[in-house]
Design a protein around this motif. Structure first.
Motif, short mmCIF file in Angstrom:
data_model
loop_
_atom_site.label_atom_id
_atom_site.label_comp_id
_atom_site.label_asym_id
_atom_site.label_seq_id
_atom_site.Cartn_x
_atom_site.Cartn_y
_atom_site.Cartn_z
N ARG A 245 0.57 -1.49 0.05
CA ARG A 245 0.26 0.36 0.19
C ARG A 245 1.09 1.50 -0.23
O ARG A 245 0.73 2.44 -0.88
CB ARG A 245 -0.86 -0.21 1.21
N ALA A 246 2.13 0.96 0.84
CA ALA A 246 2.95 2.31 0.79
C ALA A 246 3.58 2.72 -0.36
O ALA A 246 3.23 3.83 -0.65
CB ALA A 246 3.65 2.00 2.00
N ILE A 247 3.71 1.44 -1.46
CA ILE A 247 4.56 1.45 -2.54
C ILE A 247 3.68 2.29 -3.57
O ILE A 247 3.90 2.88 -4.07
CB ILE A 247 5.41 0.07 -3.00
N VAL B 133 10.65 1.09 -1.68
CA VAL B 133 10.89 1.00 -3.50
C VAL B 133 10.33 0.11 -4.25
O VAL B 133 9.14 0.04 -5.39
CB VAL B 133 12.07 1.29 -3.66
N ALA B 134 9.83 -1.32 -3.67
CA ALA B 134 9.74 -2.52 -3.71
C ALA B 134 9.76 -3.47 -3.01
O ALA B 134 10.43 -3.98 -2.14
CB ALA B 134 10.67 -2.74 -5.76
N LEU C 219 7.01 10.92 -0.31
CA LEU C 219 8.56 10.10 -0.26
C LEU C 219 9.88 11.46 0.26
O LEU C 219 8.85 12.71 -0.80
CB LEU C 219 8.40 9.40 -1.53
N SER C 220 10.77 11.28 0.57
CA SER C 220 11.33 12.07 0.76
C SER C 220 11.97 12.71 -0.92
O SER C 220 12.05 13.95 -1.27
CB SER C 220 12.81 11.57 1.44
N ASP C 221 12.00 11.84 -2.00
CA ASP C 221 13.09 11.57 -3.77
C ASP C 221 11.97 11.30 -4.20
O ASP C 221 12.36 9.90 -4.36
CB ASP C 221 13.98 11.31 -2.48
N VAL D 263 12.89 7.56 -5.95
CA VAL D 263 12.21 5.52 -5.96
C VAL D 263 11.90 5.61 -6.99
O VAL D 263 12.11 4.54 -7.37
CB VAL D 263 11.54 6.03 -4.43
N GLU D 264 11.48 6.09 -8.26
CA GLU D 264 11.22 5.99 -9.17
C GLU D 264 12.73 5.41 -10.08
O GLU D 264 12.18 4.25 -11.25
CB GLU D 264 10.56 6.88 -10.20
#
Length: 388
Positions: free
Chosen positions: A170-172, A202-203, A244-246, A250-251
């Motif tokens: 869910r967070a992702i 991230v994953a 997200l911080s960045d 992350v992507e």
């Protein structure tokens, strides 16, 4: 082939309350139930047999013509996408439910996979399997795999991992931070929680039988780097709602998951199985637990130096380059230990004192393999430096 129900089968259906109300509305549901549970592409039930079974269970006369009307109504409406196969003139195959939500083969496959899962408790396995196998005919269930002994590492709280999996997923999906604590298993067998941590997920990675969460970890200096957590080491996960911080970073990490996972998630290779003894510093016991399971018992624990507690563990392992890389990565905090005699060996629950000579041979073989791997690595490093 058209099946005929035995007296025992009808008795079991009746005890379970099958077709108990006897109303016309419940009758059509009972017909559908019989078709889903007891027919497939090969095995069907005749209208007269369905009428007989429902009549006995409901204790009310049920005509074959009424059942035929129900069967054709089911065929026309196709409930839950189930298609009715109607026998042709002169065919003795009966009416069959085909194109079910799960075919018999699919249901059995799911049940067999459940049986070998390390993350689902035995009670849940039985509960889910019984529901899934309801889509299989008795004939196909009889042909399914019998009980399989699963050699799994003990000491984990099964089922709980899916709470972590759902929260991380869910967070992702929401691109939000995940807060959690880590479970640390100590040498004395107790468990403590450390944290909390709050990281950018991230994953989720499944590699060699284990689930991992890859996250972007930010250290005290503000630098970020990818980090892997075992999902069964995570406790009390919370989707924070914080962004997200960045997100860009992350992507970018997510696009590299498939290419990089095999490099970063390290597991054992194959080879000749050996029984080895490891000398382990308390600071690195968690890594030994991660590799060999939390049912591992440490013996001859020396706590005289609080800053450097030492214990010994007996493990079964297949020495390979992967194992030697793991051992080297422990930086001397996990070392191969030569057995110190029969009395020393017999204190380990998974070792036999009379096999001391075999254990010494395993130690010597593993030591020679480790030294050879290190010499080869140094040699390659030297030759590479010369070329440069």
């Amino acid at each position: 082939m058209s099946r005929t129900f035995t007296e025992e089968e009808i008795s079991e259906l009746k005890e379970a309350g099958f077709a108990a109300s006897g109303t016309s509305r419940s009758r059509i549901l009972s017909v559908l139930d019989l078709l889903v549970r007891f027919t497939d592409e090969r095995t069907g039930i005749s209208a007269s047999e369905i009428a007989r079974v429902i009549g006995i269970c409901s204790e009310r006369p049920t005509s074959e013509n009424a059942i035929l009307k129900d069967l054709h109504q089911i065929s026309e409406s196709m409930p839950m996408g189930i298609r009715m196969a109607i026998p042709g003139h002169g065919e003795n195959v009966g009416f069959r439910a085909v194109n079910k939500p799960l075919s018999s083969e699919e249901a059995i496959l799911i049940s067999d996979v459940l049986g070998t899962s390390s993350f689902i408790g035995e009670g849940r396995k039985g509960e889910i399997s019984s529901k899934v196998l309801a889509f299989s005919s008795d004939y196909d269930v009889d042909e399914s795999v019998e009980t399989v002994f699963v050699d799994r590492k003990a000491g984990r709280d099964t089922d709980a991992i899916f709470n972590v999996l759902h929260a991380a997923s869910r967070a992702i999906r929401m691109n939000e931070k995940l807060a959690f604590k880590k479970q640390v298993h100590l040498m004395n067998g107790s468990t403590v929680k450390i944290g909390p941590y709050e990281e950018d997920p991230v994953a989720i990675v499944f590699s060699f039988g284990r689930y991992y969460l890859e996250s972007m970890h930010i250290d005290e200096g503000g630098s970020s780097s990818p980090y892997f957590y075992r999902l069964d080491d995570i406790a009390d996960p919370v989707v924070t709602g914080k962004p997200l911080s960045d997100r860009d970073k992350v992507e970018a990490l997510r696009t590299r998951v498939v290419a990089d996972t095999r490099q970063r998630v390290d597991m054992f290779g194959s080879g000749t199985a050996r029984k080895l003894f490891l000398e382990v510093s308390g600071t690195h016991a968690k890594y030994v637990y991660e590799r060999f399971g939390h049912d591992l018992k440490f013996c001859h624990i020396d706590e005289s130096d609080e800053r450097n507690i030492i214990g010994y563990a007996c493990v079964s392992v297949m020495p390979s380059p992967t194992f030697y890389r793991w051992l080297f990565g422990m930086d001397g905090a996990v070392r191969l230990a030569k057995p110190k005699g029969k009395r020393w060996v017999e204190s380990f629950p998974n070792a036999v004192a009379s096999d001391l000579e075999s254990y010494i041979q395993d130690y010597e073989a593993a030591s020679e393999g480790y030294k050879a791997a290190l010499d080869a690595a140094i040699s390659r490093l030297g030759s590479k430096s010369c070329r440069q």
